[in-house]
Design an enzyme around this catalytic site. Structure first.
Site: not given
Length: 140
Positions: A11, A51, A59, A87, A93, A104, A114, A117, A128
């Protein structure tokens, strides 16, 4: 165990702090291969589509704004049980709840910023990946 592919986004908080290489090192140390990678500036339309599952959440607007605030790195990762493995490597998160050594825990600034993704299922990984890559882009 099956070799799978999953999708990842590093991100804007990662690219702004020049941490792409550090995050990639954690990914690779976990046994995942980066088989495609591209640095892009996500458009408002791309972020909204990506998203859209969160469109009704409070949010959503803030998330779209954040994801379009700077460059991101989109990736295809490959490895044994890649979706579950990534993951696990990402961590919770909320970085305050993320296990030691996870991406993270090491790099995230907050729940909102964070760091990464990752796809939540093999089906979503396929969807995706297709949003950002053609088959010819993946060199694995």
């Amino acid at each position: 165990m099956a070799t799978e592919r999953t999708f990842s986004i590093l991100k804007p908080d990662v690219t702004a702090r020049n941490l792409t290489g550090a995050v990639n090192a954690v990914i690779e140390e976990a046994g995942l291969r980066i088989v495609a990678q591209r640095r892009i500036r996500m458009s408002d339309a791309q972020a909204k589509k990506f998203y859209e599952v969160h469109a009704e959440r409070p949010f959503y607007g803030e998330l779209v704004e954040f994801m379009t605030s700077g460059p991101v790195v989109v990736q295809v990762l490959e490895g044994e049980n890649a979706v579950a493995k990534y993951r696990e490597v990402m961590g919770a998160t909320n970085p305050a709840q993320a296990a030691d050594g996870t991406i993270r825990q090491k790099f995230a600034k907050s729940v909102g910023e964070n760091t990464v993704h990752g796809s939540d299922s093999l089906e979503n990984a396929g969807i995706e990946i297709k949003q950002f890559f053609d088959d010819k882009d993946i060199v694995g």
